[in-house]
Write a protein that holds these residues in place. Structure first.
Motif, PDB file in Angstrom:
ATOM      1  N   VAL A  13       0.916  -1.195  -0.011  1.00 35.64           N
ATOM      2  CA  VAL A  13       0.013  -0.104  -0.066  1.00 35.64           C
ATOM      3  C   VAL A  13       0.923   1.346  -0.110  1.00 35.64           C
ATOM      4  O   VAL A  13       0.511   2.237  -0.552  1.00 35.64           O
ATOM      5  CB  VAL A  13      -0.872   0.043   1.080  1.00 35.64           C
ATOM      6  N   THR A  14       1.917   1.380   0.812  1.00 32.91           N
ATOM      7  CA  THR A  14       3.065   2.080   0.678  1.00 32.91           C
ATOM      8  C   THR A  14       4.022   1.978  -0.485  1.00 32.91           C
ATOM      9  O   THR A  14       4.075   0.833  -1.002  1.00 32.91           O
ATOM     10  CB  THR A  14       3.740   2.492   2.177  1.00 32.91           C
ATOM     11  N   SER A  15       4.651   2.853  -0.827  1.00 29.01           N
ATOM     12  CA  SER A  15       5.495   2.964  -2.045  1.00 29.01           C
ATOM     13  C   SER A  15       6.709   1.994  -1.514  1.00 29.01           C
ATOM     14  O   SER A  15       7.349   2.228  -0.701  1.00 29.01           O
ATOM     15  CB  SER A  15       5.906   4.236  -2.538  1.00 29.01           C
ATOM     16  N   PRO A  16       7.215   0.877  -2.430  1.00 25.30           N
ATOM     17  CA  PRO A  16       8.280   0.441  -1.902  1.00 25.30           C
ATOM     18  C   PRO A  16       9.690   1.242  -1.750  1.00 25.30           C
ATOM     19  O   PRO A  16      10.786   0.901  -1.316  1.00 25.30           O
ATOM     20  CB  PRO A  16       8.660  -0.524  -3.120  1.00 25.30           C
ATOM     21  N   THR A  17       9.515   2.494  -2.299  1.00 27.86           N
ATOM     22  CA  THR A  17      10.586   3.371  -2.361  1.00 27.86           C
ATOM     23  C   THR A  17      10.506   4.252  -0.947  1.00 27.86           C
ATOM     24  O   THR A  17      11.573   5.028  -0.541  1.00 27.86           O
ATOM     25  CB  THR A  17      10.790   4.562  -3.252  1.00 27.86           C
ATOM     26  N   TYR A  65       7.250   5.862   8.799  1.00 23.30           N
ATOM     27  CA  TYR A  65       5.669   5.396   8.545  1.00 23.30           C
ATOM     28  C   TYR A  65       4.767   6.754   8.398  1.00 23.30           C
ATOM     29  O   TYR A  65       3.984   6.430   7.596  1.00 23.30           O
ATOM     30  CB  TYR A  65       5.406   4.398   9.730  1.00 23.30           C
ATOM     31  N   ALA A  66       4.874   7.709   9.323  1.00 24.48           N
ATOM     32  CA  ALA A  66       4.081   8.805   9.059  1.00 24.48           C
ATOM     33  C   ALA A  66       4.062   9.401   7.524  1.00 24.48           C
ATOM     34  O   ALA A  66       3.258  10.033   7.263  1.00 24.48           O
ATOM     35  CB  ALA A  66       4.369   9.704  10.193  1.00 24.48           C
ATOM     36  N   SER A  67       5.509   9.396   7.313  1.00 26.25           N
ATOM     37  CA  SER A  67       5.770  10.161   5.989  1.00 26.25           C
ATOM     38  C   SER A  67       5.769   9.068   4.624  1.00 26.25           C
ATOM     39  O   SER A  67       6.036   9.710   3.501  1.00 26.25           O
ATOM     40  CB  SER A  67       7.005  10.981   5.958  1.00 26.25           C
ATOM     41  N   SER A  68       5.344   8.035   4.954  1.00 28.14           N
ATOM     42  CA  SER A  68       5.484   7.150   3.681  1.00 28.14           C
ATOM     43  C   SER A  68       4.338   7.614   2.619  1.00 28.14           C
ATOM     44  O   SER A  68       3.281   7.556   2.870  1.00 28.14           O
ATOM     45  CB  SER A  68       5.206   5.584   4.050  1.00 28.14           C
ATOM     46  N   PRO A  69       4.961   7.646   1.221  1.00 29.31           N
ATOM     47  CA  PRO A  69       3.951   7.797   0.241  1.00 29.31           C
ATOM     48  C   PRO A  69       3.031   6.707  -0.118  1.00 29.31           C
ATOM     49  O   PRO A  69       3.604   5.513   0.112  1.00 29.31           O
ATOM     50  CB  PRO A  69       4.781   8.294  -0.691  1.00 29.31           C
ATOM     51  N   VAL A  70       1.990   6.887  -0.502  1.00 27.14           N
ATOM     52  CA  VAL A  70       0.851   6.013  -1.023  1.00 27.14           C
ATOM     53  C   VAL A  70       1.409   5.304  -2.359  1.00 27.14           C
ATOM     54  O   VAL A  70       1.737   6.342  -3.130  1.00 27.14           O
ATOM     55  CB  VAL A  70      -0.496   6.351  -1.026  1.00 27.14           C
ATOM     56  N   SER A  71       1.318   3.981  -2.563  1.00 29.46           N
ATOM     57  CA  SER A  71       1.673   3.520  -3.747  1.00 29.46           C
ATOM     58  C   SER A  71       0.528   4.293  -4.938  1.00 29.46           C
ATOM     59  O   SER A  71      -0.640   4.310  -4.537  1.00 29.46           O
ATOM     60  CB  SER A  71       1.629   1.981  -3.924  1.00 29.46           C
ATOM     61  N   ASN A  73      -1.984   4.546  -7.491  1.00 31.51           N
ATOM     62  CA  ASN A  73      -3.336   3.963  -7.674  1.00 31.51           C
ATOM     63  C   ASN A  73      -3.946   3.275  -6.484  1.00 31.51           C
ATOM     64  O   ASN A  73      -4.981   2.996  -6.463  1.00 31.51           O
ATOM     65  CB  ASN A  73      -3.214   3.310  -9.057  1.00 31.51           C
ATOM     66  N   ALA A  74      -3.080   2.964  -5.347  1.00 33.48           N
ATOM     67  CA  ALA A  74      -3.594   2.316  -4.428  1.00 33.48           C
ATOM     68  C   ALA A  74      -4.829   2.684  -3.668  1.00 33.48           C
ATOM     69  O   ALA A  74      -5.941   2.024  -3.247  1.00 33.48           O
ATOM     70  CB  ALA A  74      -2.512   1.899  -3.282  1.00 33.48           C
ATOM     71  N   LYS A  75      -4.791   3.984  -3.451  1.00 31.86           N
ATOM     72  CA  LYS A  75      -6.079   4.664  -2.704  1.00 31.86           C
ATOM     73  C   LYS A  75      -7.270   4.453  -3.437  1.00 31.86           C
ATOM     74  O   LYS A  75      -8.306   3.908  -2.739  1.00 31.86           O
ATOM     75  CB  LYS A  75      -5.553   5.926  -2.550  1.00 31.86           C
ATOM     76  N   ASN A  76      -7.211   4.917  -4.610  1.00 25.92           N
ATOM     77  CA  ASN A  76      -8.535   4.942  -5.473  1.00 25.92           C
ATOM     78  C   ASN A  76      -8.991   3.415  -5.582  1.00 25.92           C
ATOM     79  O   ASN A  76     -10.335   3.172  -5.528  1.00 25.92           O
ATOM     80  CB  ASN A  76      -8.228   5.485  -6.712  1.00 25.92           C
ATOM     81  N   TRP A 104      -2.061   7.634   9.674  1.00 30.48           N
ATOM     82  CA  TRP A 104      -1.862   7.514   8.241  1.00 30.48           C
ATOM     83  C   TRP A 104      -2.748   7.149   7.508  1.00 30.48           C
ATOM     84  O   TRP A 104      -3.177   7.708   6.120  1.00 30.48           O
ATOM     85  CB  TRP A 104      -0.384   6.581   8.143  1.00 30.48           C
ATOM     86  N   PHE A 105      -3.654   6.038   7.796  1.00 31.09           N
ATOM     87  CA  PHE A 105      -4.710   5.636   6.906  1.00 31.09           C
ATOM     88  C   PHE A 105      -5.756   6.798   6.871  1.00 31.09           C
ATOM     89  O   PHE A 105      -6.433   7.032   5.797  1.00 31.09           O
ATOM     90  CB  PHE A 105      -5.452   4.428   7.342  1.00 31.09           C
ATOM     91  N   LYS A 106      -5.953   7.474   8.186  1.00 33.64           N
ATOM     92  CA  LYS A 106      -6.675   8.527   8.110  1.00 33.64           C
ATOM     93  C   LYS A 106      -6.472   9.809   7.342  1.00 33.64           C
ATOM     94  O   LYS A 106      -7.258  10.350   6.498  1.00 33.64           O
ATOM     95  CB  LYS A 106      -7.211   9.207   9.745  1.00 33.64           C
ATOM     96  N   LYS A 107      -5.165  10.057   7.371  1.00 34.50           N
ATOM     97  CA  LYS A 107      -4.796  11.472   6.681  1.00 34.50           C
ATOM     98  C   LYS A 107      -4.602  10.836   5.105  1.00 34.50           C
ATOM     99  O   LYS A 107      -5.196  11.947   4.460  1.00 34.50           O
ATOM    100  CB  LYS A 107      -3.213  11.356   6.912  1.00 34.50           C
ATOM    101  N   HIS A 108      -4.623   9.766   4.581  1.00 34.44           N
ATOM    102  CA  HIS A 108      -4.880   9.456   3.428  1.00 34.44           C
ATOM    103  C   HIS A 108      -6.225   9.179   2.833  1.00 34.44           C
ATOM    104  O   HIS A 108      -6.265   8.784   1.705  1.00 34.44           O
ATOM    105  CB  HIS A 108      -3.563   8.366   2.802  1.00 34.44           C
ATOM    106  N   ALA A 109      -7.139   9.056   3.654  1.00 38.37           N
ATOM    107  CA  ALA A 109      -8.293   8.587   3.568  1.00 38.37           C
ATOM    108  C   ALA A 109      -8.239   7.049   2.683  1.00 38.37           C
ATOM    109  O   ALA A 109      -8.988   7.067   1.698  1.00 38.37           O
ATOM    110  CB  ALA A 109      -9.274   9.800   2.805  1.00 38.37           C
ATOM    111  N   ILE A 110      -7.745   6.309   3.249  1.00 35.22           N
ATOM    112  CA  ILE A 110      -7.610   4.724   2.602  1.00 35.22           C
ATOM    113  C   ILE A 110      -8.542   3.989   3.440  1.00 35.22           C
ATOM    114  O   ILE A 110      -8.546   3.897   4.561  1.00 35.22           O
ATOM    115  CB  ILE A 110      -6.493   4.362   2.581  1.00 35.22           C
ATOM    116  N   ALA A 111      -9.542   3.188   2.783  1.00 35.65           N
ATOM    117  CA  ALA A 111     -10.663   2.602   3.526  1.00 35.65           C
ATOM    118  C   ALA A 111      -9.960   1.180   4.047  1.00 35.65           C
ATOM    119  O   ALA A 111      -8.989   0.681   3.472  1.00 35.65           O
ATOM    120  CB  ALA A 111     -11.611   2.121   2.347  1.00 35.65           C
TER     121      ALA A 111
END
Length: 198
Positions: A13-17, A65-71, A73-76, A104-111
């Motif tokens: 869900v988070t970017s491997p980078t 973890y707090a600053s990890s970017p979302v992969s 298209n994962a969120k949508n 992190w899930f709340k910040k990025h609004a991921i279900a």
């Protein structure tokens, strides 16, 4: 009945980078994802003293973890799936970062339906306990073990560090759009029929 997906968080869900900028800053290195050929990141940093990386990581993990970017298209895709499937996140993170993970899930609004931090990479017991129908993972041996032990398909997100051969029930994808296409092909029609019959 809705299908239940087991989903790893880091590198999936988070970017491997996610880790790499933090590693480069701390250890004055210039690593890219292509340099990470093994899941054990210390193999890319041979000059470090034993234990040095893990001591640093324990101190830095909350920030990372707090600053990890979302992969991409994962969120949508996950938010669309929430209407059709149950989303159970099973992560090797420890409970010490539970609050940061939920934030992190709340910040990025991921279900999500459930988030479980088990503190180990051994996810078979948790996946079995939650009776997941499909798992999403980036760690090669996890993907193979979960697939073989539970006899379920596992989506493996392709990275330079998971290039070993895979068995038939492990499906290598290169991004979340490919994962979505596979899920639609394998689960979509059945789910639609199940929903209509409710």
């Amino acid at each position: 009945m809705r299908y239940r997906f087991g989903i790893d968080i880091d590198g999936t869900v988070t970017s491997p980078t996610s880790l790499i900028p933090h590693i480069n800053k701390q250890f004055n290195s210039e690593l890219t994802l292509d340099d990470i050929k093994e899941y054990d990141l210390t193999s890319a940093l041979p000059h470090l003293e034993p234990g040095e990386f893990y001591s640093w990581f324990r101190e830095a993990e909350s920030t990372i973890y707090a600053s990890s970017p979302v992969s991409e298209n994962a969120k949508n895709i996950l938010n669309q799936w929430k209407e059709q499937y149950e989303l159970f996140y099973i992560s090797a993170r420890g409970e010490n970062v539970m609050d940061i993970t939920f934030e992190w899930f709340k910040k990025h609004a991921i279900a999500y339906d459930h988030i479980e931090l088990i503190g180990t990479h051994k996810k078979i017991a948790a996946a079995k306990r939650h009776n997941v129908d499909l798992f999403f993972e980036d760690k090669h041996d996890n993907a193979v073990e979960i697939s073989e032990e539970l006899d379920i398909p596992v989506i493996l997100f392709n990275t330079p560090y998971n290039q070993d051969p895979i068995p038939d029930k492990v499906i290598r994808v290169y991004n979340w759009l490919e994962a979505e296409q596979w899920v639609d092909n394998e689960f979509g029609i059945q789910s639609a029929l199940t929903t209509q019959n409710k």
